[in-house]
Design a protein around this motif. Structure first.
Motif, mmCIF file in Angstrom:
data_model
loop_
_atom_site.group_PDB
_atom_site.id
_atom_site.type_symbol
_atom_site.label_atom_id
_atom_site.label_comp_id
_atom_site.label_asym_id
_atom_site.label_seq_id
_atom_site.Cartn_x
_atom_site.Cartn_y
_atom_site.Cartn_z
ATOM 1 N N LYS A 5 78.360 5.898 50.898
ATOM 2 C CA LYS A 5 77.685 6.707 51.906
ATOM 3 C C LYS A 5 78.492 7.967 52.224
ATOM 4 O O LYS A 5 77.927 9.006 52.547
ATOM 5 N N PHE A 6 79.823 7.839 52.150
ATOM 6 C CA PHE A 6 80.658 9.013 52.392
ATOM 7 C C PHE A 6 80.637 9.969 51.208
ATOM 8 O O PHE A 6 80.928 11.151 51.355
ATOM 9 N N LEU A 7 80.309 9.463 50.023
ATOM 10 C CA LEU A 7 80.265 10.284 48.814
ATOM 11 C C LEU A 7 78.837 10.495 48.329
ATOM 12 O O LEU A 7 78.602 10.664 47.137
ATOM 13 N N SER A 8 77.902 10.493 49.248
ATOM 14 C CA SER A 8 76.503 10.712 48.884
ATOM 15 C C SER A 8 76.307 12.143 48.420
ATOM 16 O O SER A 8 77.106 13.033 48.730
ATOM 17 N N PRO A 9 75.252 12.420 47.636
ATOM 18 C CA PRO A 9 75.018 13.784 47.142
ATOM 19 C C PRO A 9 74.928 14.823 48.248
ATOM 20 O O PRO A 9 75.351 15.959 48.068
ATOM 21 N N LEU A 10 74.395 14.450 49.413
ATOM 22 C CA LEU A 10 74.279 15.409 50.506
ATOM 23 C C LEU A 10 75.612 15.655 51.208
ATOM 24 O O LEU A 10 75.819 16.721 51.780
ATOM 25 N N ALA A 11 76.516 14.679 51.158
ATOM 26 C CA ALA A 11 77.801 14.829 51.836
ATOM 27 C C ALA A 11 78.809 15.598 50.987
ATOM 28 O O ALA A 11 79.719 16.233 51.533
ATOM 29 N N LEU A 12 78.674 15.564 49.669
ATOM 30 C CA LEU A 12 79.648 16.222 48.805
ATOM 31 C C LEU A 12 79.779 17.724 49.062
ATOM 32 O O LEU A 12 80.904 18.245 49.099
ATOM 33 N N PRO A 13 78.677 18.476 49.247
ATOM 34 C CA PRO A 13 78.850 19.907 49.541
ATOM 35 C C PRO A 13 79.664 20.162 50.811
ATOM 36 O O PRO A 13 80.398 21.149 50.879
ATOM 37 N N ILE A 14 79.568 19.285 51.793
ATOM 38 C CA ILE A 14 80.343 19.448 53.020
ATOM 39 C C ILE A 14 81.827 19.368 52.711
ATOM 40 O O ILE A 14 82.627 20.208 53.153
ATOM 41 N N TYR A 15 82.224 18.358 51.929
ATOM 42 C CA TYR A 15 83.631 18.194 51.600
ATOM 43 C C TYR A 15 84.134 19.341 50.735
ATOM 44 O O TYR A 15 85.247 19.845 50.938
ATOM 45 N N VAL A 16 83.334 19.755 49.753
ATOM 46 C CA VAL A 16 83.767 20.804 48.832
ATOM 47 C C VAL A 16 83.892 22.135 49.563
ATOM 48 O O VAL A 16 84.859 22.878 49.369
ATOM 49 N N PHE A 17 82.914 22.448 50.414
ATOM 50 C CA PHE A 17 82.985 23.682 51.193
ATOM 51 C C PHE A 17 84.193 23.667 52.120
ATOM 52 O O PHE A 17 84.907 24.675 52.255
ATOM 53 N N GLY A 82 78.279 32.193 48.021
ATOM 54 C CA GLY A 82 76.936 32.704 47.790
ATOM 55 C C GLY A 82 76.139 31.867 46.819
ATOM 56 O O GLY A 82 74.971 31.562 47.040
ATOM 57 N N LEU A 83 76.759 31.516 45.732
ATOM 58 C CA LEU A 83 76.044 30.722 44.722
ATOM 59 C C LEU A 83 76.090 29.234 45.010
ATOM 60 O O LEU A 83 75.260 28.484 44.503
ATOM 61 N N GLY A 84 77.066 28.824 45.789
ATOM 62 C CA GLY A 84 77.161 27.400 46.094
ATOM 63 C C GLY A 84 78.172 26.730 45.195
ATOM 64 O O GLY A 84 78.086 26.800 43.967
ATOM 65 N N ILE A 85 79.158 26.098 45.818
ATOM 66 C CA ILE A 85 80.221 25.471 45.045
ATOM 67 C C ILE A 85 79.692 24.320 44.209
ATOM 68 O O ILE A 85 80.164 24.069 43.103
ATOM 69 N N MET A 86 78.660 23.652 44.704
ATOM 70 C CA MET A 86 78.077 22.577 43.905
ATOM 71 C C MET A 86 77.470 23.123 42.620
ATOM 72 O O MET A 86 77.496 22.473 41.578
ATOM 73 N N THR A 87 76.931 24.321 42.673
ATOM 74 C CA THR A 87 76.365 24.938 41.485
ATOM 75 C C THR A 87 77.453 25.219 40.460
ATOM 76 O O THR A 87 77.296 24.939 39.267
ATOM 77 N N TYR A 88 78.561 25.765 40.911
ATOM 78 C CA TYR A 88 79.668 26.041 40.003
ATOM 79 C C TYR A 88 80.212 24.754 39.398
ATOM 80 O O TYR A 88 80.545 24.704 38.207
ATOM 81 N N ALA A 89 80.339 23.708 40.205
ATOM 82 C CA ALA A 89 80.868 22.444 39.695
ATOM 83 C C ALA A 89 79.947 21.858 38.626
ATOM 84 O O ALA A 89 80.404 21.410 37.573
ATOM 85 N N GLY A 424 75.938 26.529 59.957
ATOM 86 C CA GLY A 424 74.846 27.428 59.607
ATOM 87 C C GLY A 424 74.705 27.634 58.124
ATOM 88 O O GLY A 424 73.588 27.770 57.611
ATOM 89 N N ARG A 425 75.817 27.673 57.385
ATOM 90 C CA ARG A 425 75.734 27.886 55.939
ATOM 91 C C ARG A 425 75.141 26.687 55.231
ATOM 92 O O ARG A 425 74.287 26.823 54.357
ATOM 93 N N LEU A 426 75.587 25.481 55.576
ATOM 94 C CA LEU A 426 75.077 24.286 54.912
ATOM 95 C C LEU A 426 73.734 23.841 55.475
ATOM 96 O O LEU A 426 72.962 23.198 54.778
ATOM 97 N N GLY A 427 73.476 24.191 56.726
ATOM 98 C CA GLY A 427 72.188 23.863 57.329
ATOM 99 C C GLY A 427 72.264 22.616 58.188
ATOM 100 O O GLY A 427 72.879 21.623 57.789
#
Length: 454
Positions: A5-17, A82-89, A424-427
């Motif tokens: 649950k801590f490593l869910s797809p929606l939570a990963l952008p929070i940690y990476v950002f 701007g492009l999103g770190i998840m996109t780069y990864a 605000g950036r992640l929503g």
């Protein structure tokens, strides 16, 4: 509680950002990043958050406080955000021929496309190529328009900052020195608009344009823009036009736009475009009328479009709520946009997002009123509330415009703005979805009963 649950797809952008922001703060705090006096870690963290969240609010002057190394760090953070770190990864794994998991596939799809069923690798390559072309053309145009003001590095910096809707500039007065320069204004506005439309719309417009340039074959109907893209384009055009008209009217008596009517129209149009989460300004925001500030607050709160570099509640949310309001006034049962009606799930998400956004803005506004001295008598601090409200909405919408309050924020106020920019950036929906993921769904329902409303 399961670690999944801590490593869910929606939570990963929070940690990476968050990791990117902390790393950026450490780099910007190092002596190599400073061109003058040392920048404190809190100010460096504030700048790193503003750059990664493509906001543009700055507590120190970017062009004079940071060295070339520091400015490169800020530029990289802007591009990543701007492009999103998840996109780069995901692109990194794709280029190395790694298998991207289904959860990552869906996560990136939901953040960039309204339809998660797409080929991740091909899409990411098109996105990166499209962005590289747009930013390169923008940088070349800026350099050709003013080779001295926009050196090669400065042109690239401002082009990336404009397309990513960041609003960071290397000039102490932002772009106020180019108020009457139509060429520079049009290039910056074009970059901002393209960056705020969303990658889905950009790719679809490219395909449509390429098809129109080819000879038409008989009995083969021409492709048309999708309902989603048409909604994004028409809503964006409406907001830009109505914003420019209202800002022009609002600044007629303040004199901040100058006496030349052509320059005043250009300035109003530029400000209408840029307060849709870009952060550049050719007018002194601190000297604008309160009516204009209210208009800009509304535009900043709405922001850009989904899957773009922009923030805010997004243009589609505004359009859905407007259609719902119109249906309610006419006694209709469906919120109709164009040829289709919006489904109940989309309408519920739009209302939830707006309610949470308003709640976050109001909570931050109240906290900043305590930390920034807005608790004194109103006649002793006129305009303080408006300055704070403008700052809060600008941070939440990742805009970067300010009436001049940012450099004078208290340490507590800076932390509040940092959190606002991050959320605000992640929503708000991302954080709400993560919190909901930690909860067990109830297996029962409460009895329902009507209640008097209004």
């Amino acid at each position: 509680m399961s670690i999944k649950k801590f490593l869910s797809p929606l939570a990963l952008p929070i940690y990476v950002f968050a990791a990117a922001i902390v790393l950026g703060g450490v780099l910007l705090c190092s002596p190599f990043s400073h061109a003058g006096p040392d920048v404190s870690f809190l100010d460096a963290l504030f700048t790193a958050t503003s750059a990664t969240c493509v906001t543009g609010l700055a507590v120190v002057d970017t062009g004079t406080a940071y060295s070339t190394f520091g400015q490169v760090v800020i530029l990289l953070l802007i591009q990543l955000g701007g492009l999103g770190i998840m996109t780069y990864a995901s692109l990194f794994f794709y280029l190395w021929r790694r298998r991207v998991s289904l959860t990552d596939h869906i996560a990136v799809g939901q953040s960039l496309m309204q339809d998660p069923s797409f080929h991740l690798g091909h899409f990411l390559l098109r996105v990166v190529a499209c962005v590289a072309v747009i930013e390169s053309v923008g940088a070349l145009a800026l350099h050709l328009l003013d080779p001295q003001g926009f050196s090669p590095f400065s042109a690239v910096f401002h082009s990336v900052s404009a397309f990513c809707n960041a609003g960071f500039g290397l000039f102490s007065d932002n772009l106020m020195g180019y108020r009457g320069n139509a060429g520079v204004n049009l290039v910056i506005m074009a970059l901002i608009v393209l960056g705020g439309l969303g990658f889905t719309v950009l790719v679809e417009m490219y395909r449509l344009g390429r098809e129109r340039l080819r000879p038409r074959e008989r009995l083969v109907p021409r492709r048309r823009l999708s309902w989603y893209s048409r909604t994004v384009l028409t809503t964006s055009a409406f907001l830009i036009a109505i914003g420019a008209v209202l800002l022009f009217i609002g600044e007629m008596n303040t004199g901040s736009a100058g006496t030349d009517k052509a320059d005043a129209v250009l300035a109003a149009l530029f400000q209408s475009v840029t307060c849709r989460t870009a952060g550049f300004n050719t007018l002194d925001i601190g000297h604008m009328g309160e009516a204009s500030l209210i208009i800009m607050i509304l535009l900043m709160f709405i922001g850009g479009s989904p899957g773009s570099c922009a923030g805010g509640i997004k243009t589609t949310t505004f359009r859905v709520l407007a259609a719902f309001g119109r249906a309610q006034m006419r006694g209709g049962r469906q919120a109709v946009i164009g040829r289709y009606a919006v489904d109940d799930g989309t309408l519920n998400r739009a209302m939830t997002l707006t309610i949470f956004a308003l709640g976050i803005v109001l909570a931050a506004l109240l906290v900043l009123c305590f930390t920034e001295g807005a608790t004194m008598a109103h006649h002793l601090a006129p305009g303080r509330f408006m300055d704070i409200l403008f700052e809060v909405v600008s941070a939440f919408g990742t805009v970067g415009l300010s009436t001049g309050l940012t450099p004078h924020l208290t340490p507590a106020g800076k932390i509040v703005i940092i959190v606002l920019m991050f959320v605000g950036r992640l929503g708000p929906i991302v954080f709400l979805s993560v919190l909901q993921g930690f909860q067990e769904r109830p297996r029962y329902q409460w009895p329902e009963q009507g209640m008097l409303i209004g």
